[in-house]
Design an enzyme around this catalytic site. Structure first.
Site, PDB file in Angstrom:
ATOM      1  N   SER A 265       0.797  -1.234   0.000  1.00  0.00           N
ATOM      2  CA  SER A 265       0.000   0.000   0.000  1.00  0.00           C
ATOM      3  C   SER A 265       0.823   1.274   0.000  1.00  0.00           C
ATOM      4  O   SER A 265       0.285   2.356  -0.257  1.00  0.00           O
ATOM      5  CB  SER A 265      -0.949   0.014   1.195  1.00  0.00           C
ATOM      6  OG  SER A 265      -2.060  -0.799   0.906  1.00  0.00           O
TER       7      SER A 265
ATOM      8  N   TYR B  63      -3.154  -2.277 -10.524  1.00  0.00           N
ATOM      9  CA  TYR B  63      -3.123  -2.070  -9.057  1.00  0.00           C
ATOM     10  C   TYR B  63      -2.181  -3.094  -8.411  1.00  0.00           C
ATOM     11  O   TYR B  63      -1.294  -2.751  -7.620  1.00  0.00           O
ATOM     12  CB  TYR B  63      -4.541  -2.202  -8.494  1.00  0.00           C
ATOM     13  CG  TYR B  63      -4.578  -2.357  -6.995  1.00  0.00           C
ATOM     14  CD1 TYR B  63      -4.856  -3.587  -6.402  1.00  0.00           C
ATOM     15  CD2 TYR B  63      -4.283  -1.271  -6.170  1.00  0.00           C
ATOM     16  CE1 TYR B  63      -4.850  -3.730  -5.019  1.00  0.00           C
ATOM     17  CE2 TYR B  63      -4.280  -1.406  -4.786  1.00  0.00           C
ATOM     18  CZ  TYR B  63      -4.562  -2.650  -4.225  1.00  0.00           C
ATOM     19  OH  TYR B  63      -4.539  -2.782  -2.846  1.00  0.00           O
TER      20      TYR B  63
ATOM     21  N   TYR C 297      -4.605   3.778   7.981  1.00  0.00           N
ATOM     22  CA  TYR C 297      -5.914   3.109   8.077  1.00  0.00           C
ATOM     23  C   TYR C 297      -6.641   3.501   9.349  1.00  0.00           C
ATOM     24  O   TYR C 297      -6.586   4.671   9.750  1.00  0.00           O
ATOM     25  CB  TYR C 297      -5.733   1.591   7.960  1.00  0.00           C
ATOM     26  CG  TYR C 297      -5.041   1.267   6.664  1.00  0.00           C
ATOM     27  CD1 TYR C 297      -3.799   0.652   6.630  1.00  0.00           C
ATOM     28  CD2 TYR C 297      -5.606   1.662   5.455  1.00  0.00           C
ATOM     29  CE1 TYR C 297      -3.150   0.414   5.432  1.00  0.00           C
ATOM     30  CE2 TYR C 297      -4.958   1.423   4.254  1.00  0.00           C
ATOM     31  CZ  TYR C 297      -3.728   0.808   4.250  1.00  0.00           C
ATOM     32  OH  TYR C 297      -3.074   0.582   3.079  1.00  0.00           O
TER      33      TYR C 297
ATOM     34  N   LYS D  25       0.375   3.250  -3.000  1.00  0.00           N
ATOM     35  CA  LYS D  25      -0.846   4.042  -3.217  1.00  0.00           C
ATOM     36  C   LYS D  25      -0.532   5.541  -3.198  1.00  0.00           C
ATOM     37  O   LYS D  25      -1.178   6.331  -3.878  1.00  0.00           O
ATOM     38  CB  LYS D  25      -1.890   3.689  -2.161  1.00  0.00           C
ATOM     39  CG  LYS D  25      -2.402   2.261  -2.322  1.00  0.00           C
ATOM     40  CD  LYS D  25      -3.304   1.810  -1.178  1.00  0.00           C
ATOM     41  CE  LYS D  25      -3.938   0.473  -1.516  1.00  0.00           C
ATOM     42  NZ  LYS D  25      -4.150  -0.394  -0.366  1.00  0.00           N
TER      43      LYS D  25
ATOM     44  N   VAL E 187       1.341  -3.870   3.821  1.00  0.00           N
ATOM     45  CA  VAL E 187       1.294  -5.173   4.517  1.00  0.00           C
ATOM     46  C   VAL E 187       2.595  -5.966   4.364  1.00  0.00           C
ATOM     47  O   VAL E 187       2.745  -7.020   4.978  1.00  0.00           O
ATOM     48  CB  VAL E 187       0.108  -6.051   4.046  1.00  0.00           C
ATOM     49  CG1 VAL E 187      -1.195  -5.565   4.638  1.00  0.00           C
ATOM     50  CG2 VAL E 187       0.040  -6.164   2.540  1.00  0.00           C
TER      51      VAL E 187
HETATM   52  O1  DON Z   1      -4.518  -5.301  -2.088  1.00  0.00           O
HETATM   53  C1  DON Z   1      -4.036  -5.603  -0.995  1.00  0.00           C
HETATM   54  O2  DON Z   1      -4.721  -6.014  -0.036  1.00  0.00           O
HETATM   55  C2  DON Z   1      -2.513  -5.443  -0.830  1.00  0.00           C
HETATM   56  N1  DON Z   1      -1.884  -5.585  -2.128  1.00  0.00           N
HETATM   57  C3  DON Z   1      -2.186  -4.095  -0.227  1.00  0.00           C
HETATM   58  C4  DON Z   1      -2.826  -3.844   1.133  1.00  0.00           C
HETATM   59  C5  DON Z   1      -1.925  -3.122   2.111  1.00  0.00           C
HETATM   60  O3  DON Z   1      -0.730  -3.010   1.937  1.00  0.00           O
HETATM   61  C6  DON Z   1      -2.577  -2.603   3.349  1.00  0.00           C
HETATM   62  N2  DON Z   1      -1.602  -1.958   4.177  1.00  0.00           N
HETATM   63  N3  DON Z   1      -1.443  -2.087   5.338  1.00  0.00           N
END
Ligand code: DON
Length: 325
Positions: free
Chosen positions: A77, A209, A261, A80, A279
């Protein structure tokens, strides 16, 4: 406080004191065994929970790292922020935010929820980032083929990093796609609410994405990207003005309110710096006009943020508050 500390000329004892504090805090965080490595994307579960590294890059290009600063990890993320500032630089705030809100969702990063206008709450959660990917694909240079658009975005990432290495982890990309029910559900829920621009192809939008989430960096590279944001869009390594300063201003505002978040409010209250987690265990933190910080440690708390990374950011700010720089 941190800005003042880094701007003023450290006399040797103070500089030694500061780096000793960083090393002491780093060691303290090393002893924290809380958290769990992400496994909902199976490929991420292979990460060593003991990895722990931190890198700094100042807006005049000074760099300092400690621990596992050269272990590659996927941006997840943290990407993003990059896709948002690129889309913002190309399309402008008004156009982007006619599709995506600017409010914290107060929910998990992949919650199946839209705001009262039936739009994603913000570009820092999965729903908002999937929509940002469709804006990049369909509104930014729409004549480009998808392969060329991916290469164009990759080059943008590398300019933000001042040419530091940025890789691509295809195993994570494939793992994201194989275990993507929630993101596909999010995407089709948004399609059902007419969130996407005309001509959006769901599969290729989600591919983009997942590709951005699977970009591979180290804390050193990510700290340079954070320093470019700290420096108003000018990369301190290359000196290039990569982004419009208004895009950076808006990104830092949304990072501050939404980047961590449903821990964003507490992080803003206890640390008070714009930050974005991922993550893989990454936290990118920006000290405006001063420096960029990147922490990396895979074990996550219940919000999906790196346990050691959050602890380190809190201790760093406590240190500067205490020393009243
Ligand atoms: O789409 C997803 O769930 C992961 N590729 C990215 C989510 C993420 O990194 C949330 N961060 N804490």
């Amino acid at each position: 406080l941190i800005s003042k500390a880094f701007r003023q000329q450290f006399v040797i004892p103070e500089f030694v004191q500061f780096t000793c504090k960083i090393e002491e805090t780093f060691r303290l965080c090393s002893e924290n065994k809380d958290g769990k490595v992400a496994s909902y994307i199976p490929q991420l579960a292979h990460m060593n929970p003991n990895y722990w590294g931190v890198s700094f890059c100042t807006v005049d290009g000074q760099r300092f790292s400690i621990g596992d600063d050269n272990i590659p990890f996927t941006m997840q993320s943290a990407s993003k922020v990059l896709t948002y500032v690129i889309a913002h630089s190309e399309l402008g705030a008004e156009r982007i935010h006619s599709y995506i809100g600017q409010e914290p969702s107060g929910r998990m990063f992949n919650e199946l929820v839209l705001n009262h206008n039936r739009k994603p709450h913000n570009p820092m959660i999965n729903a908002g980032a999937i929509l940002t990917a469709s804006l990049l694909q369909n509104l930014v240079r729409p004549e480009m083929r998808h392969c060329d658009k991916f290469q164009w975005i990759t080059r943008y990432f590398k300019r933000l990093a001042g040419g530091m290495p940025i890789g691509f982890n295809n195993a994570v990309f494939m793992s994201e796609i194989e275990d993507a029910d929630r993101n596909f559900a999010l995407a089709y829920y948004m399609k059902d609410n007419h969130c996407f621009p005309e001509g959006t192809n769901m599969e290729s939008c989600l591919d983009l994405y997942f590709q951005c989430c699977s970009m591979e960096v180290t804390t050193e590279t990510m700290s340079v990207i954070a320093a470019t944001l700290a420096n108003g869009g000018v990369c301190p390594i290359s000196g290039e003005q990569v982004l419009q300063s208004e895009s950076v201003r808006d990104a830092l505002s949304i990072m501050h309110s939404c980047g961590m978040y449903d821990y964003s409010g507490q992080f803003a209250f206890q640390v008070g710096l714009p930050a974005k987690s991922g993550v893989s265990g990454v936290i990118m933190c920006v000290v405006p006009n001063t420096l960029g910080i990147c922490c990396f440690s895979p074990p996550l708390d219940k919000y999906g943020n790196s346990v050691r990374g959050v602890q380190f950011c809190k201790a760093l700010v406590d240190y500067f508050n205490f020393h009243r720089y």
